[in-house]
Design a protein around this motif. Structure first.
Motif, PDB file in Angstrom:
ATOM      1  N   ARG A  90       0.768  -1.316   0.175  1.00 46.80           N
ATOM      2  CA  ARG A  90      -0.081  -0.153  -0.015  1.00 46.80           C
ATOM      3  C   ARG A  90       0.806   1.076   0.055  1.00 46.80           C
ATOM      4  N   ARG A 131      -5.796  -2.437   9.238  1.00 41.93           N
ATOM      5  CA  ARG A 131      -7.314  -1.688   9.365  1.00 41.93           C
ATOM      6  C   ARG A 131      -7.026  -0.784  10.277  1.00 41.93           C
ATOM      7  N   GLU A 158      -4.332   1.985   9.553  1.00 38.22           N
ATOM      8  CA  GLU A 158      -5.002   3.031   8.640  1.00 38.22           C
ATOM      9  C   GLU A 158      -6.012   3.939   9.278  1.00 38.22           C
ATOM     10  N   ILE A 200       2.556   2.390   2.539  1.00 40.23           N
ATOM     11  CA  ILE A 200       2.821   3.061   3.745  1.00 40.23           C
ATOM     12  C   ILE A 200       3.998   2.831   4.338  1.00 40.23           C
ATOM     13  N   ARG A 214      -5.272   8.404   9.873  1.00 39.80           N
ATOM     14  CA  ARG A 214      -6.082   9.343   9.293  1.00 39.80           C
ATOM     15  C   ARG A 214      -6.036  10.621   9.645  1.00 39.80           C
TER      16      ARG A 214
END
Length: 93
Positions: free
Chosen positions: A36, A86, A89, A38, A93
């Motif tokens: 991803r 999950r 992430e 990240i 945010r």
């Protein structure tokens, strides 16, 4: 069922992943983070200094002894035991 706990630390440098090469959950999370895009700092727990740092951070917030669900992620100063993609992430945010 996800099993994780969050505790605050003084570190606020983004994502740090405390992991072990011998645990599949750690490998899978690292792979997903890379897929991803990240960015994260990996701290291998086979390195004594990294293991000691994690133990100190957990002790500072009253977590002493017992097993710790792996992997452990630190997102902007918050430790997440049993971290999932999950949860990371959501926290970023």
């Amino acid at each position: 069922m996800e099993r994780h706990a969050m505790v605050a630390t003084a570190d606020t440098r983004g994502l740090i992943l405390y992991s072990s090469k011998s645990l599949p959950a750690c490998y899978l999370l690292e792979t997903e983070l890379k897929k991803r895009g990240i960015p994260f700092e990996k701290r291998d727990l086979s390195v004594e200094a990294n293991s000691h740092q994690l133990t100190e951070d957990l002790a500072r917030v009253g977590k002493m002894g017992g097993s710790i669900p792996m992997p452990v992620a630190e997102v902007d100063g918050v430790l997440i035991e049993g971290a999932t993609l999950r949860e990371i992430e959501r926290r970023m945010r």
